[in-house]
Write a protein that holds these residues in place. Structure first.
Motif, PDB file in Angstrom:
ATOM      1  N   ILE A 199      39.306  43.102 -75.172  1.00  0.00           N
ATOM      2  CA  ILE A 199      39.177  44.503 -75.593  1.00  0.00           C
ATOM      3  C   ILE A 199      39.433  44.575 -77.095  1.00  0.00           C
ATOM      4  O   ILE A 199      40.390  43.975 -77.588  1.00  0.00           O
ATOM      5  N   ILE A 204      34.822  44.284 -74.159  1.00  0.00           N
ATOM      6  CA  ILE A 204      34.804  45.740 -74.004  1.00  0.00           C
ATOM      7  C   ILE A 204      35.205  46.423 -75.306  1.00  0.00           C
ATOM      8  O   ILE A 204      36.234  46.084 -75.902  1.00  0.00           O
ATOM      9  N   HIS A 205      34.395  47.392 -75.720  1.00  0.00           N
ATOM     10  CA  HIS A 205      34.739  48.223 -76.885  1.00  0.00           C
ATOM     11  C   HIS A 205      35.536  49.409 -76.367  1.00  0.00           C
ATOM     12  O   HIS A 205      34.989  50.315 -75.730  1.00  0.00           O
ATOM     13  N   GLN A 206      36.851  49.386 -76.625  1.00  0.00           N
ATOM     14  CA  GLN A 206      37.705  50.410 -76.025  1.00  0.00           C
ATOM     15  C   GLN A 206      39.067  50.447 -76.716  1.00  0.00           C
ATOM     16  O   GLN A 206      39.545  49.443 -77.259  1.00  0.00           O
ATOM     17  N   ASP A 207      39.697  51.606 -76.661  1.00  0.00           N
ATOM     18  CA  ASP A 207      41.095  51.762 -77.047  1.00  0.00           C
ATOM     19  C   ASP A 207      41.952  51.155 -75.927  1.00  0.00           C
ATOM     20  O   ASP A 207      41.798  51.514 -74.752  1.00  0.00           O
ATOM     21  N   ILE A 223      39.030  47.718 -80.429  1.00  0.00           N
ATOM     22  CA  ILE A 223      38.620  49.075 -80.811  1.00  0.00           C
ATOM     23  C   ILE A 223      37.497  49.074 -81.846  1.00  0.00           C
ATOM     24  O   ILE A 223      36.849  50.085 -82.075  1.00  0.00           O
ATOM     25  N   ASP A 273      38.309  53.162 -84.681  1.00  0.00           N
ATOM     26  CA  ASP A 273      37.229  52.185 -84.834  1.00  0.00           C
ATOM     27  C   ASP A 273      36.873  52.009 -86.311  1.00  0.00           C
ATOM     28  O   ASP A 273      36.749  50.881 -86.809  1.00  0.00           O
ATOM     29  N   THR A 281      38.914  38.928 -69.971  1.00  0.00           N
ATOM     30  CA  THR A 281      38.477  40.230 -70.476  1.00  0.00           C
ATOM     31  C   THR A 281      39.037  40.422 -71.877  1.00  0.00           C
ATOM     32  O   THR A 281      40.236  40.241 -72.103  1.00  0.00           O
ATOM     33  N   ALA A 331      43.504  53.317 -73.264  1.00  0.00           N
ATOM     34  CA  ALA A 331      42.613  53.957 -72.289  1.00  0.00           C
ATOM     35  C   ALA A 331      42.124  52.972 -71.230  1.00  0.00           C
ATOM     36  O   ALA A 331      41.401  53.349 -70.310  1.00  0.00           O
ATOM     37  N   HIS A 332      42.524  51.726 -71.348  1.00  0.00           N
ATOM     38  CA  HIS A 332      42.001  50.694 -70.443  1.00  0.00           C
ATOM     39  C   HIS A 332      42.698  50.749 -69.084  1.00  0.00           C
ATOM     40  O   HIS A 332      43.890  51.015 -68.977  1.00  0.00           O
TER      41      HIS A 332
END
Length: 197
Positions: free
Chosen positions: A69, A95-98, A71, A7, A67, A101-102
């Motif tokens: 996404i 979505i704040h995500q790697d 990081i 991030d 959707t 990992a989704h």
């Protein structure tokens, strides 16, 4: 290598406006692809979404299930504000995500400069994760760089390097040089449509 996956690295680049990959509008090859899509209810994922001009274009065309996404927390906060109308309407999620990992299942995944943002050593994991995130008969469609770069990111490549990564999971329906890239990228982009096996 992990530097390019965290991030802090990407948020700092957005804060400092070090976003040379950002063309400021929807990519012309993707726009041409979007314009022939008829079903606005398909579930679409855009990983490593950046400033999401593609999502804005699709949402304005009435697509209802997108959707996004990324990081970068900084970017996700900006997108959440920018796309608030569509988020409240239920047609968009940010979505704040790697990406790795989704979890989810999508009809269509859009690739736009995300592959070039991750180290080449992770490309086998990228191909496998794309496969796992797509529904049966799902499609991975997008634009990838067809040239090599010094250092990185961006990380480039050639069709000969990319194809072995995708072939265990996908049928390459289209894998060719873009005919309609923006001028600064002319001759350097590949348009891909990969159908899930």
């Amino acid at each position: 290598m992990d530097t390019f996956l965290n991030d802090e690295y990407w948020s700092q680049r957005y804060q400092n406006k070090q976003t040379g990959w950002d063309i400021g509008e929807v990519s012309t090859p993707l726009k041409a692809y979007f314009d022939q899509l008829a079903d606005t209810s398909v579930s679409i994922l855009i990983p490593g979404c950046g400033n999401s001009y593609e999502a804005e274009y699709l949402l304005a065309k009435g697509f209802q299930n997108i959707t996004l996404i990324d990081i970068s927390a900084v970017l996700v906060e900006r997108l959440t504000e920018k796309l608030q109308f569509y988020i409240e309407k239920g047609s968009c999620k940010v979505i704040h995500q790697d990406f790795f990992a989704h979890h989810g299942q999508y009809d269509l995944i859009i690739e736009q400069t995300f592959l070039s943002a991750i180290p080449p050593t992770l490309r086998p994991d990228y191909a496998k994760q794309m496969y796992q995130l797509l529904k049966p008969h799902g499609k991975l469609v997008g634009v990838i760089f067809g040239i090599n770069f010094e250092g990185g990111p961006p990380f480039g490549g050639t069709p000969e390097e990319y194809l072995p990564l995708f072939e265990p999971y996908f049928i390459p329906v289209v894998f060719e040089q873009c005919y309609n890239s923006i001028l600064p990228r002319a001759g350097n982009e590949l348009f891909v449509r990969l159908d899930r096996r």
